[in-house]
Design a protein around this motif. Sequence first.
Motif, PDB file in Angstrom:
ATOM      1  N   PHE A  90      -8.361  -8.947  -5.143  1.00  0.00           N
ATOM      2  CA  PHE A  90      -8.335  -9.028  -3.504  1.00  0.00           C
ATOM      3  C   PHE A  90      -9.358 -10.071  -2.676  1.00  0.00           C
ATOM      4  O   PHE A  90      -9.228 -10.018  -1.684  1.00  0.00           O
ATOM      5  N   SER A  91      -9.972 -10.936  -4.101  1.00  0.00           N
ATOM      6  CA  SER A  91     -10.742 -11.800  -3.560  1.00  0.00           C
ATOM      7  C   SER A  91      -9.713 -13.270  -2.770  1.00  0.00           C
ATOM      8  O   SER A  91      -8.940 -13.738  -3.622  1.00  0.00           O
ATOM      9  N   GLY A  92      -9.962 -13.567  -1.339  1.00  0.00           N
ATOM     10  CA  GLY A  92      -8.720 -14.216  -1.241  1.00  0.00           C
ATOM     11  C   GLY A  92      -7.718 -13.627  -0.677  1.00  0.00           C
ATOM     12  O   GLY A  92      -7.060 -14.415   0.389  1.00  0.00           O
ATOM     13  N   ASN A  93      -7.810 -12.360  -0.214  1.00  0.00           N
ATOM     14  CA  ASN A  93      -6.259 -10.884   0.090  1.00  0.00           C
ATOM     15  C   ASN A  93      -6.243  -9.929   0.174  1.00  0.00           C
ATOM     16  O   ASN A  93      -7.502  -9.136   0.153  1.00  0.00           O
ATOM     17  N   ILE A  94      -6.173 -10.119   1.589  1.00  0.00           N
ATOM     18  CA  ILE A  94      -5.779  -8.647   2.393  1.00  0.00           C
ATOM     19  C   ILE A  94      -5.865  -7.363   1.683  1.00  0.00           C
ATOM     20  O   ILE A  94      -5.049  -6.659   1.229  1.00  0.00           O
ATOM     21  N   PRO A  95      -6.443  -5.903   0.940  1.00  0.00           N
ATOM     22  CA  PRO A  95      -6.081  -4.913   0.626  1.00  0.00           C
ATOM     23  C   PRO A  95      -5.456  -4.262   0.967  1.00  0.00           C
ATOM     24  O   PRO A  95      -5.949  -3.112   0.932  1.00  0.00           O
ATOM     25  N   THR A  96      -4.475  -4.748   1.801  1.00  0.00           N
ATOM     26  CA  THR A  96      -3.275  -3.880   2.366  1.00  0.00           C
ATOM     27  C   THR A  96      -2.664  -2.786   0.884  1.00  0.00           C
ATOM     28  O   THR A  96      -2.630  -3.386   0.029  1.00  0.00           O
ATOM     29  N   THR A  97      -1.908  -1.787   1.424  1.00  0.00           N
ATOM     30  CA  THR A  97      -1.102  -0.742   0.311  1.00  0.00           C
ATOM     31  C   THR A  97      -0.093  -1.817  -0.160  1.00  0.00           C
ATOM     32  O   THR A  97       0.207  -1.680  -0.948  1.00  0.00           O
ATOM     33  N   GLU A  98       0.069  -2.747   1.020  1.00  0.00           N
ATOM     34  CA  GLU A  98       1.454  -3.322   0.353  1.00  0.00           C
ATOM     35  C   GLU A  98       0.442  -4.657  -0.284  1.00  0.00           C
ATOM     36  O   GLU A  98       1.763  -4.771  -1.575  1.00  0.00           O
ATOM     37  N   ASN A  99       0.165  -4.711  -0.370  1.00  0.00           N
ATOM     38  CA  ASN A  99      -0.490  -5.639  -1.048  1.00  0.00           C
ATOM     39  C   ASN A  99      -1.290  -4.695  -2.836  1.00  0.00           C
ATOM     40  O   ASN A  99      -0.855  -5.835  -3.796  1.00  0.00           O
ATOM     41  N   LEU A 100      -1.643  -3.874  -2.509  1.00  0.00           N
ATOM     42  CA  LEU A 100      -1.839  -3.092  -4.015  1.00  0.00           C
ATOM     43  C   LEU A 100      -0.275  -3.077  -4.475  1.00  0.00           C
ATOM     44  O   LEU A 100      -0.160  -3.080  -5.401  1.00  0.00           O
ATOM     45  N   CYS A 101       0.387  -2.251  -3.877  1.00  0.00           N
ATOM     46  CA  CYS A 101       1.607  -2.600  -4.883  1.00  0.00           C
ATOM     47  C   CYS A 101       1.882  -3.582  -5.196  1.00  0.00           C
ATOM     48  O   CYS A 101       2.727  -3.365  -6.722  1.00  0.00           O
ATOM     49  N   GLU A 102       2.053  -5.053  -4.903  1.00  0.00           N
ATOM     50  CA  GLU A 102       2.761  -5.552  -5.635  1.00  0.00           C
ATOM     51  C   GLU A 102       1.716  -5.929  -6.808  1.00  0.00           C
ATOM     52  O   GLU A 102       2.029  -6.840  -7.375  1.00  0.00           O
ATOM     53  N   THR A 103       0.444  -6.281  -6.592  1.00  0.00           N
ATOM     54  CA  THR A 103      -0.803  -6.148  -6.999  1.00  0.00           C
ATOM     55  C   THR A 103      -0.562  -5.861  -8.816  1.00  0.00           C
ATOM     56  O   THR A 103      -0.248  -5.580  -9.543  1.00  0.00           O
ATOM     57  N   ILE A 104      -0.167  -3.937  -8.609  1.00  0.00           N
ATOM     58  CA  ILE A 104      -0.679  -3.012  -9.766  1.00  0.00           C
ATOM     59  C   ILE A 104       1.366  -3.216 -10.021  1.00  0.00           C
ATOM     60  O   ILE A 104       1.385  -3.717 -11.339  1.00  0.00           O
ATOM     61  N   TYR A 105       2.379  -4.205  -9.715  1.00  0.00           N
ATOM     62  CA  TYR A 105       3.627  -3.860 -10.206  1.00  0.00           C
ATOM     63  C   TYR A 105       3.274  -5.888 -11.275  1.00  0.00           C
ATOM     64  O   TYR A 105       3.976  -5.436 -12.290  1.00  0.00           O
ATOM     65  N   ASP A 106       3.006  -6.619 -10.428  1.00  0.00           N
ATOM     66  CA  ASP A 106       2.223  -8.129 -11.427  1.00  0.00           C
ATOM     67  C   ASP A 106       1.646  -7.164 -12.242  1.00  0.00           C
ATOM     68  O   ASP A 106       1.829  -7.936 -13.672  1.00  0.00           O
TER      69      ASP A 106
END
Length: 142
Positions: A90-106
């Motif tokens: 999340f350096s440079g990325n806002i840790p919304t739960t939407e972004n967390l979901c995508e990050t974990i999926y990836d």
Amino acid sequence: MKAYLTRRYRFAASHRLHSDAMSTAQNAATYGKCNNPHGHGQNYALEVTVSGPVEENTGMVCNLVDLDETVKREVLERFDLQNLNLTQEFSGNIPTTENLCETIYDILQRSFHHAHLEKVRIEETMLNSFEYAGKEENFVNW
């Protein structure tokens, strides 16, 4: 026969929702109490859904031990009890739960190969949950 397996995990993490591209007033209006400069914590419930043929020898889509070990190593050890804003993901990325979901999926897409990863779902609160099932080619921009 194709079957689906969903496994549930829990972890806790803190974050602050804040965009450097917006003013203080815009951040406050957009993120409300989630823009607290000191951050705030969440108790997340993570669901991972995989699919595949049911193995004739085992009667399973995949061995739960393999899924549990991958999620523990790649997700829980990485994010549990962490400030998401301070993680590499999340350096440079806002840790919304939407972004967390995508990050974990990836992360799981790259690391779990015992069954097909269908989706990741995260419950942030009793009222909010988010799902991500990979990039959709037919996404309509509202």
